[in-house]
Motif scaffolding. Structure first.
Motif, PDB file in Angstrom:
ATOM      1  N   ALA A  21       0.830  -1.208   0.000  1.00 28.50           N
ATOM      2  CA  ALA A  21       0.000   0.000   0.000  1.00 28.50           C
ATOM      3  C   ALA A  21       0.863   1.255   0.000  1.00 28.50           C
ATOM      4  O   ALA A  21       1.963   1.278   0.534  1.00 28.50           O
ATOM      5  CB  ALA A  21      -0.914   0.000   1.223  1.00 28.50           C
ATOM      6  N   GLU A  22       0.332   2.295  -0.622  1.00 28.97           N
ATOM      7  CA  GLU A  22       0.943   3.622  -0.605  1.00 28.97           C
ATOM      8  C   GLU A  22       2.397   3.611  -1.061  1.00 28.97           C
ATOM      9  O   GLU A  22       3.289   4.078  -0.372  1.00 28.97           O
ATOM     10  CB  GLU A  22       0.847   4.243   0.787  1.00 28.97           C
ATOM     11  N   VAL A  23       2.651   3.079  -2.235  1.00 26.72           N
ATOM     12  CA  VAL A  23       3.995   3.109  -2.801  1.00 26.72           C
ATOM     13  C   VAL A  23       4.097   4.318  -3.714  1.00 26.72           C
ATOM     14  O   VAL A  23       3.327   4.472  -4.643  1.00 26.72           O
ATOM     15  CB  VAL A  23       4.296   1.824  -3.600  1.00 26.72           C
ATOM     16  N   SER A  24       5.065   5.185  -3.433  1.00 31.63           N
ATOM     17  CA  SER A  24       5.252   6.381  -4.250  1.00 31.63           C
ATOM     18  C   SER A  24       6.653   6.375  -4.839  1.00 31.63           C
ATOM     19  O   SER A  24       7.595   5.898  -4.218  1.00 31.63           O
ATOM     20  CB  SER A  24       5.057   7.645  -3.404  1.00 31.63           C
ATOM     21  N   THR A  33      18.091   5.956 -11.408  1.00 33.60           N
ATOM     22  CA  THR A  33      17.833   5.672 -10.000  1.00 33.60           C
ATOM     23  C   THR A  33      16.465   6.213  -9.574  1.00 33.60           C
ATOM     24  O   THR A  33      16.144   7.366  -9.825  1.00 33.60           O
ATOM     25  CB  THR A  33      18.918   6.330  -9.116  1.00 33.60           C
ATOM     26  N   VAL A  34      15.676   5.374  -8.932  1.00 33.08           N
ATOM     27  CA  VAL A  34      14.368   5.771  -8.427  1.00 33.08           C
ATOM     28  C   VAL A  34      14.235   5.301  -6.990  1.00 33.08           C
ATOM     29  O   VAL A  34      14.613   4.180  -6.657  1.00 33.08           O
ATOM     30  CB  VAL A  34      13.224   5.171  -9.275  1.00 33.08           C
ATOM     31  N   SER A  35      13.709   6.167  -6.122  1.00 38.12           N
ATOM     32  CA  SER A  35      13.520   5.828  -4.716  1.00 38.12           C
ATOM     33  C   SER A  35      12.048   5.562  -4.441  1.00 38.12           C
ATOM     34  O   SER A  35      11.181   6.315  -4.897  1.00 38.12           O
ATOM     35  CB  SER A  35      14.019   6.972  -3.822  1.00 38.12           C
ATOM     36  N   TYR A  36      11.759   4.474  -3.719  1.00 38.51           N
ATOM     37  CA  TYR A  36      10.402   4.108  -3.347  1.00 38.51           C
ATOM     38  C   TYR A  36      10.283   4.089  -1.831  1.00 38.51           C
ATOM     39  O   TYR A  36      11.179   3.603  -1.146  1.00 38.51           O
ATOM     40  CB  TYR A  36      10.024   2.727  -3.877  1.00 38.51           C
ATOM     41  N   SER A  37       9.167   4.595  -1.320  1.00 36.90           N
ATOM     42  CA  SER A  37       8.865   4.483   0.107  1.00 36.90           C
ATOM     43  C   SER A  37       7.656   3.576   0.280  1.00 36.90           C
ATOM     44  O   SER A  37       6.603   3.831  -0.282  1.00 36.90           O
ATOM     45  CB  SER A  37       8.558   5.866   0.716  1.00 36.90           C
ATOM     46  N   ILE A  48      13.235   1.809  -0.575  1.00 31.41           N
ATOM     47  CA  ILE A  48      13.915   0.993  -1.581  1.00 31.41           C
ATOM     48  C   ILE A  48      14.518   1.912  -2.626  1.00 31.41           C
ATOM     49  O   ILE A  48      13.855   2.811  -3.140  1.00 31.41           O
ATOM     50  CB  ILE A  48      12.930   0.030  -2.271  1.00 31.41           C
ATOM     51  N   LEU A  49      15.778   1.694  -2.938  1.00 32.38           N
ATOM     52  CA  LEU A  49      16.428   2.403  -4.036  1.00 32.38           C
ATOM     53  C   LEU A  49      16.480   1.446  -5.214  1.00 32.38           C
ATOM     54  O   LEU A  49      17.154   0.417  -5.154  1.00 32.38           O
ATOM     55  CB  LEU A  49      17.843   2.848  -3.649  1.00 32.38           C
ATOM     56  N   ASP A  50      15.756   1.753  -6.252  1.00 31.98           N
ATOM     57  CA  ASP A  50      15.648   0.893  -7.433  1.00 31.98           C
ATOM     58  C   ASP A  50      16.638   1.391  -8.484  1.00 31.98           C
ATOM     59  O   ASP A  50      16.466   2.461  -9.051  1.00 31.98           O
ATOM     60  CB  ASP A  50      14.208   0.935  -7.955  1.00 31.98           C
ATOM     61  N   SER A  51      17.654   0.597  -8.760  1.00 30.59           N
ATOM     62  CA  SER A  51      18.724   1.037  -9.646  1.00 30.59           C
ATOM     63  C   SER A  51      18.924   0.064 -10.802  1.00 30.59           C
ATOM     64  O   SER A  51      19.079  -1.137 -10.601  1.00 30.59           O
ATOM     65  CB  SER A  51      20.034   1.151  -8.862  1.00 30.59           C
ATOM     66  N   ARG A  52      18.942   0.590 -12.020  1.00 24.49           N
ATOM     67  CA  ARG A  52      19.268  -0.246 -13.175  1.00 24.49           C
ATOM     68  C   ARG A  52      20.784  -0.418 -13.242  1.00 24.49           C
ATOM     69  O   ARG A  52      21.545   0.287 -12.600  1.00 24.49           O
ATOM     70  CB  ARG A  52      18.786   0.414 -14.466  1.00 24.49           C
ATOM     71  N   GLY A  53      21.219  -1.362 -14.069  1.00 23.02           N
ATOM     72  CA  GLY A  53      22.650  -1.516 -14.274  1.00 23.02           C
ATOM     73  C   GLY A  53      23.222  -0.252 -14.880  1.00 23.02           C
ATOM     74  O   GLY A  53      22.577   0.399 -15.702  1.00 23.02           O
ATOM     75  N   PHE A  54      24.418   0.117 -14.475  1.00 22.22           N
ATOM     76  CA  PHE A  54      24.950   1.409 -14.919  1.00 22.22           C
ATOM     77  C   PHE A  54      25.119   1.464 -16.429  1.00 22.22           C
ATOM     78  O   PHE A  54      25.088   2.528 -17.037  1.00 22.22           O
ATOM     79  CB  PHE A  54      26.293   1.693 -14.225  1.00 22.22           C
ATOM     80  N   ALA A  55      25.273   0.319 -17.074  1.00 23.64           N
ATOM     81  CA  ALA A  55      25.474   0.298 -18.523  1.00 23.64           C
ATOM     82  C   ALA A  55      24.201   0.668 -19.273  1.00 23.64           C
ATOM     83  O   ALA A  55      24.235   0.878 -20.479  1.00 23.64           O
ATOM     84  CB  ALA A  55      25.959  -1.079 -18.970  1.00 23.64           C
ATOM     85  N   GLU A  56      23.065   0.766 -18.571  1.00 23.00           N
ATOM     86  CA  GLU A  56      21.801   1.105 -19.219  1.00 23.00           C
ATOM     87  C   GLU A  56      21.514   2.602 -19.151  1.00 23.00           C
ATOM     88  O   GLU A  56      20.404   3.027 -19.434  1.00 23.00           O
ATOM     89  CB  GLU A  56      20.657   0.336 -18.553  1.00 23.00           C
ATOM     90  N   HIS A  57      22.509   3.394 -18.774  1.00 22.98           N
ATOM     91  CA  HIS A  57      22.300   4.835 -18.643  1.00 22.98           C
ATOM     92  C   HIS A  57      21.927   5.434 -20.003  1.00 22.98           C
ATOM     93  O   HIS A  57      22.211   4.865 -21.054  1.00 22.98           O
ATOM     94  CB  HIS A  57      23.564   5.514 -18.120  1.00 22.98           C
ATOM     95  N   ASP A  72      24.632   8.124  -5.700  1.00 26.59           N
ATOM     96  CA  ASP A  72      23.230   8.042  -5.269  1.00 26.59           C
ATOM     97  C   ASP A  72      23.046   6.925  -4.252  1.00 26.59           C
ATOM     98  O   ASP A  72      22.339   7.082  -3.248  1.00 26.59           O
ATOM     99  CB  ASP A  72      22.312   7.791  -6.470  1.00 26.59           C
ATOM    100  N   ILE A  73      23.668   5.787  -4.509  1.00 23.94           N
ATOM    101  CA  ILE A  73      23.529   4.637  -3.613  1.00 23.94           C
ATOM    102  C   ILE A  73      24.185   4.920  -2.271  1.00 23.94           C
ATOM    103  O   ILE A  73      23.619   4.614  -1.209  1.00 23.94           O
ATOM    104  CB  ILE A  73      24.143   3.376  -4.265  1.00 23.94           C
ATOM    105  N   ILE A  74      25.355   5.511  -2.290  1.00 26.33           N
ATOM    106  CA  ILE A  74      26.058   5.821  -1.037  1.00 26.33           C
ATOM    107  C   ILE A  74      25.272   6.836  -0.226  1.00 26.33           C
ATOM    108  O   ILE A  74      25.165   6.740   1.002  1.00 26.33           O
ATOM    109  CB  ILE A  74      27.480   6.345  -1.325  1.00 26.33           C
TER     110      ILE A  74
END
Length: 378
Positions: A21-24, A33-37, A48-57, A72-74
């Protein structure tokens, strides 16, 4: 962390056993990089920090994108990293992701003087041959052996790259969903539902494999106790919460029946109201909602109003039955106890529907009246 198509979203749902519930979602740093609460009743349980592989930039400078993603991750300062890999993926993309995570770990160690734990999920083992076998309970020995072969392949790769994972777990996050009318719903259509409607989705087909083991591995990898508790609550199994809530409701119903054995009319009305309010408070607490006794009493009284005159008649019957003691000693009290117990149970079910399953008051009213009708017929 995981490449596009490895099933990150489906794995989160599989871990939760439901749609959280209530995922933004809020973009931070780069577009990689996308952050989810994950929230419940307004309280943040897990980020949650949702991160794709860096090669997909999407930029042109791979090194710059990699450094930004690492920063961003640090800055996010995670308690655990979950690397999601397609179980049947034999490409070199995994090598790039491992090299990247090793760099993240180096920066993480410099900041926290501790190693960032990494759990690896080899997702979509349902696609391992024979692919027609999607029910984990019916996996053949041939399929299970091939799953282990894939796991051994990655473990050997990790050893060669000198990458130490807290655990490497082959999993399947395969789930089909249905709405509260029992109709199966496509994943694309789920995004069009409201948060309340998503919360009420039920599993129509459960093809999950090793999810409990993955959840346990994540929990064991986290050092901070508060973070462990947050993850447990965010990844809670609704079935377990419902089981506990129903146990509480049955216990409180039994107590109500015992109290109602008193042969004196009117003497137990207020006590029963308190018991029903406590039942509601405890059920709400299981859902992560802290409500007061007054709020719970208002819920019980309001539910009586929603139930119409039937609720009042139930109370009158429960109290009036005690007058039968004048003619048949003990008989009226027994009837009173049954009515009080049944009434408390019905109110508890309404609290479960509202606080745990997320039904609004209109739907709670309909379900309450349906239960009341069934109770009368019985």
């Amino acid at each position: 962390m995981g490449r596009t198509g490895v099933g990150k979203s489906s794995l989160i749902n599989a871990l939760c056993g439901m749609y959280v519930a209530e995922v933004s979602a809020v973009d931070i740093g780069t577009k990689e990089t996308v952050s989810y609460s994950c929230k419940e009743q307004g309280r943040t349980l897990m980020d949650i920090l949702d991160s794709r592989g860096f090669a997909e930039h999407e930029g042109e400078n791979t090194e710059t994108a990699e450094e930004q993603l690492c920063d961003d991750i640090i800055e996010f300062d995670p308690d655990v990293a979950l690397l999601i890999i397609g179980c049947t993926d034999r490409s070199n993309a995994t090598d790039d992701d491992i090299d990247f995570i090793k760099k993240v770990r180096e920066k993480y160690y410099k900041k926290n003087n501790a190693e960032l734990p990494v759990v690896v999920a080899l997702n979509r083992v349902d696609g391992v041959m024979p692919a027609r076998e999607t029910d984990p309970n019916s996996y053949s020995e041939k399929k299970l052996n091939r799953i282990q072969e894939h796991a051994a392949f990655f473990e050997e790769k990790f050893d060669k790259k000198q990458f130490n994972a807290s655990a490497v777990i082959p999993v399947s996050s395969l789930i089909d969903w249905k709405n509260d009318q029992g109709d199966e719903i496509d994943l694309d259509d789920i995004n069009e539902l409201s948060a309340e409607e998503r919360k009420r989705l039920e599993i129509s087909y459960d093809g999950r494999y090793n999810i409990d083991k993955l959840r346990e591995s994540l929990e064991n990898a986290i050092a901070d106790y508060e973070a462990q508790m947050g993850m447990r609550m965010a990844f809670k199994l609704e079935e377990l919460v419902l089981k506990i809530a129903n146990h509480v409701n049955k216990a409180m119903s039994t107590i109500s029946g015992t109290v109602a054995l008193s042969p004196i009319p009117i003497s137990d009305i207020y006590i029963l109201l308190i018991i029903q309010a406590l039942d509601t408070v405890m059920i709400a607490a299981l859902a992560g909602s802290e409500i007061s006794i007054k709020t719970a009493k208002d819920f019980v009284i309001r539910l009586g109003g929603m139930g119409g005159a039937g609720f009042g008649f139930r109370l009158a019957a429960q109290q009036g039955s005690k007058l039968a003691n004048m003619l048949f000693p003990g008989a009226g009290s027994t009837i009173s106890a049954a009515i009080a117990s049944g009434g408390t149970y019905a109110i508890g079910k309404a609290a479960i529907n509202h606080y745990i399953l997320g039904y609004n008051e209109i739907d709670v009213k309909k379900l309450f009246e349906k239960d009341k009708k069934a109770d009368k017929e019985n």
